[in-house]
Design a protein around this motif. Structure first.
Motif, mmCIF file in Angstrom:
data_model
loop_
_atom_site.group_PDB
_atom_site.id
_atom_site.type_symbol
_atom_site.label_atom_id
_atom_site.label_comp_id
_atom_site.label_asym_id
_atom_site.label_seq_id
_atom_site.Cartn_x
_atom_site.Cartn_y
_atom_site.Cartn_z
ATOM 1 N N GLU A 15 -1.689 -3.051 -3.207
ATOM 2 C CA GLU A 15 -1.175 -1.679 -3.170
ATOM 3 C C GLU A 15 -2.101 -0.760 -2.387
ATOM 4 O O GLU A 15 -1.648 0.105 -1.635
ATOM 5 C CB GLU A 15 -1.000 -1.162 -4.596
ATOM 6 C CG GLU A 15 -0.323 0.202 -4.665
ATOM 7 C CD GLU A 15 0.016 0.597 -6.079
ATOM 8 O OE1 GLU A 15 0.758 1.589 -6.242
ATOM 9 O OE2 GLU A 15 -0.448 -0.053 -7.029
ATOM 10 N N SER A 16 -3.406 -0.960 -2.516
ATOM 11 C CA SER A 16 -4.371 -0.093 -1.828
ATOM 12 C C SER A 16 -4.408 -0.343 -0.325
ATOM 13 O O SER A 16 -4.493 0.596 0.470
ATOM 14 C CB SER A 16 -5.777 -0.311 -2.417
ATOM 15 O OG SER A 16 -5.802 0.010 -3.786
ATOM 16 N N VAL A 17 -4.345 -1.608 0.069
ATOM 17 C CA VAL A 17 -4.479 -1.963 1.491
ATOM 18 C C VAL A 17 -3.155 -1.854 2.230
ATOM 19 O O VAL A 17 -3.095 -1.346 3.352
ATOM 20 C CB VAL A 17 -5.060 -3.382 1.634
ATOM 21 C CG1 VAL A 17 -5.115 -3.801 3.110
ATOM 22 C CG2 VAL A 17 -6.451 -3.459 1.012
ATOM 23 N N TYR A 18 -2.064 -2.325 1.587
ATOM 24 C CA TYR A 18 -0.778 -2.398 2.283
ATOM 25 C C TYR A 18 0.227 -1.345 1.821
ATOM 26 O O TYR A 18 1.265 -1.176 2.455
ATOM 27 C CB TYR A 18 -0.177 -3.792 2.086
ATOM 28 C CG TYR A 18 -1.115 -4.903 2.505
ATOM 29 C CD1 TYR A 18 -1.268 -5.244 3.847
ATOM 30 C CD2 TYR A 18 -1.871 -5.602 1.566
ATOM 31 C CE1 TYR A 18 -2.141 -6.246 4.240
ATOM 32 C CE2 TYR A 18 -2.740 -6.602 1.946
ATOM 33 C CZ TYR A 18 -2.876 -6.922 3.284
ATOM 34 O OH TYR A 18 -3.745 -7.902 3.668
ATOM 35 N N GLY A 19 -0.056 -0.690 0.704
ATOM 36 C CA GLY A 19 0.868 0.323 0.200
ATOM 37 C C GLY A 19 1.974 -0.248 -0.659
ATOM 38 O O GLY A 19 2.827 0.498 -1.143
ATOM 39 N N ASN A 20 2.004 -1.583 -0.843
ATOM 40 C CA ASN A 20 3.041 -2.228 -1.635
ATOM 41 C C ASN A 20 2.417 -3.302 -2.519
ATOM 42 O O ASN A 20 1.414 -3.915 -2.145
ATOM 43 C CB ASN A 20 4.089 -2.892 -0.728
ATOM 44 C CG ASN A 20 4.788 -1.895 0.169
ATOM 45 O OD1 ASN A 20 5.515 -1.044 -0.307
ATOM 46 N ND2 ASN A 20 4.561 -2.003 1.470
ATOM 47 N N ARG A 21 3.061 -3.552 -3.656
ATOM 48 C CA ARG A 21 2.544 -4.561 -4.583
ATOM 49 C C ARG A 21 3.218 -5.913 -4.415
ATOM 50 O O ARG A 21 2.701 -6.924 -4.883
ATOM 51 C CB ARG A 21 2.729 -4.081 -6.027
ATOM 52 C CG ARG A 21 1.828 -2.916 -6.393
ATOM 53 C CD ARG A 21 2.244 -2.286 -7.709
ATOM 54 N NE ARG A 21 2.205 -3.223 -8.819
ATOM 55 C CZ ARG A 21 1.110 -3.494 -9.523
ATOM 56 N NH1 ARG A 21 -0.036 -2.897 -9.216
ATOM 57 N NH2 ARG A 21 1.153 -4.335 -10.527
ATOM 58 N N MET A 22 4.367 -5.977 -3.758
ATOM 59 C CA MET A 22 5.050 -7.258 -3.559
ATOM 60 C C MET A 22 5.286 -7.505 -2.067
ATOM 61 O O MET A 22 4.630 -8.330 -1.470
ATOM 62 C CB MET A 22 6.369 -7.293 -4.337
ATOM 63 C CG MET A 22 6.169 -7.339 -5.853
ATOM 64 S SD MET A 22 5.104 -8.696 -6.445
ATOM 65 C CE MET A 22 6.076 -10.118 -5.999
ATOM 66 N N ASN A 23 6.248 -6.812 -1.460
ATOM 67 C CA ASN A 23 6.523 -6.988 -0.028
ATOM 68 C C ASN A 23 5.524 -6.152 0.767
ATOM 69 O O ASN A 23 5.602 -4.928 0.793
ATOM 70 C CB ASN A 23 7.951 -6.564 0.300
ATOM 71 C CG ASN A 23 8.973 -7.466 -0.372
ATOM 72 O OD1 ASN A 23 8.681 -8.610 -0.703
ATOM 73 N ND2 ASN A 23 10.169 -6.955 -0.575
ATOM 74 N N LEU A 24 4.606 -6.830 1.437
ATOM 75 C CA LEU A 24 3.489 -6.122 2.077
ATOM 76 C C LEU A 24 3.883 -5.439 3.373
ATOM 77 O O LEU A 24 3.220 -4.493 3.795
ATOM 78 C CB LEU A 24 2.344 -7.110 2.354
ATOM 79 C CG LEU A 24 1.815 -7.899 1.150
ATOM 80 C CD1 LEU A 24 0.611 -8.736 1.563
ATOM 81 C CD2 LEU A 24 1.436 -6.969 0.003
ATOM 82 N N ALA A 25 4.946 -5.917 4.041
ATOM 83 C CA ALA A 25 5.355 -5.361 5.338
ATOM 84 C C ALA A 25 4.184 -5.346 6.312
ATOM 85 O O ALA A 25 3.993 -4.386 7.053
ATOM 86 C CB ALA A 25 5.936 -3.948 5.158
#
Length: 360
Positions: free
Chosen positions: A140-150
């Motif tokens: 969540e911190s690095v990619y902004g998402n907890r599952m689909n990182l995009a």
């Protein structure tokens, strides 16, 4: 005289909330034969892929599966890049590996936690899930998402990590490692866990080879099958890491392979963070030819394979993928045979099944 009778199990997934139907021939409390019927959640994703352009399909393929989501967009992008003759920048290749290994850690810990849940060891289930939250926070911190990182795009990646993020990732890995080592010790020594996993759901090596199983299911039966080693891609050619096998082929072996891999993923993440090269994050797309190409990668569940055929436009003429659960499902017929009905959910979970990606 014992009597064999038919026991329907499902269509609710015996371990997770996905529909699959098991038709069991049972003698007393012992399973003698297993028939699996799936196809309840077919979504027509391959047909949808032929109605979207190459860029939009990056988003579509990431939704094939949740726990292996990054592996699908990763492998899809590699297949397109192979078709278009594109060379991905070195920094982007390292960042792709970073996202992939972070997802592998989270996926393996989730499967391990669900195993404790099925056994009935609720405190261990909560403990593993709490430890997994550390890597979820990293995502969540690095990619902004907890599952689909995009994280992936055709030609490279959409994100970058600076010195501050690298320090954060390394600190979180340092927090995780001793806790995962402790979890592995529990799974290898606790009487309740061992009683439900050792010698249960055996898949002999010869059957693993015959059925073509992949990932931790194959490696848990002594079959070395790791695409990262056999056909290195991205930055794996420049990294030092081990692949793990166990010989017993039971639920316990598959669990230990996954926990070994989690600890090795920490090693890979550290190498990526330490050796991350400078350079661009992506390369421009080339003209689209009339051609075909494929790519494969080692997802948390095993080999993911993508095939693409282009016709000179930005809409693919054909896009097809093969997921690891497709082969691993068949192995349940061997694993469950002569096992207790009470162990069926545990054995099914040990292949880390995904109905959605299998049926897509």
């Amino acid at each position: 005289m014992s009597k064999t009778f038919n026991l329907p199990l499902g269509p609710v997934h015996v371990a997770l909330e996905e529909p699959v139907y098991f038709n069991l021939d049972v003698e007393g409390e012992t399973i003698r034969k297993v028939d699996i019927t799936s196809g309840h959640v077919h979504r027509g994703m391959e047909a949808m892929a032929m109605q979207r352009n190459l860029i939009k399909n990056t988003t579509l393929t990431e939704r094939v599966c949740s726990l292996c989501s990054n592996s699908h967009s990763f492998t899809y992008c590699m297949s397109v890049e192979n078709a278009l003759g594109m060379t991905v920048p070195r920094r982007a290749r390292y960042l792709r590996v970073l996202a992939e290994e972070i997802k592998r850690i989270a996926s393996h810990l989730f499967n391990t936690a669900i195993q404790a849940h099925i056994i009935g060891f609720k405190s261990l289930f909560m403990h593993v899930m709490e430890v997994r939250e550390i890597i979820q926070d990293v995502k969540e911190s690095v990619y902004g998402n907890r599952m689909n990182l995009a994280a992936n795009c055709i030609g490279g990646v959409k994100y970058d990590v600076n010195g501050e993020y690298i320090t954060y990732i390394l600190n979180q890995i340092d927090r995780l490692e001793p806790q995962v080592s402790e979890i592995r010790d529990i799974y290898s020594s606790n009487h309740n866990v061992l009683a439900r996993t050792k010698g249960i759901g055996i898949l002999p090596k010869e059957d693993a080879i015959r059925l073509g199983v992949v990932g931790p299911v194959a490696r848990g039966s002594g079959v070395m099958n790791d695409v990262r080693k056999e056909s290195p891609y991205a930055a794996y050619t420049e990294l030092e890491f081990k692949s793990f096998t166990r010989e017993a082929g039971c639920v316990y072996s598959r669990t230990q392979v996954r926990l070994d891999e989690v600890l090795e993923s920490f090693n890979i993440v550290r190498q990526v963070c330490k050796n991350l090269p400078d350079g661009p994050l992506k390369t421009p797309m080339n003209a689209i030819p009339v051609t075909q190409a494929c790519a494969r990668s080692e997802a948390p569940r095993g080999e993911v394979f993508y095939y693409i055929r282009t016709n000179g436009t930005d809409i693919p003429e054909r896009l097809k993928w093969r997921v690891p659960s497709y082969m691993n499902w068949e192995a349940l017929g061997v694993m469950m045979r002569d096992c207790a009905v009470a162990d069926s959910a545990l054995i099914a979970n040990s292949i880390d099944p995904c109905v959605s990606c299998t049926e897509r």
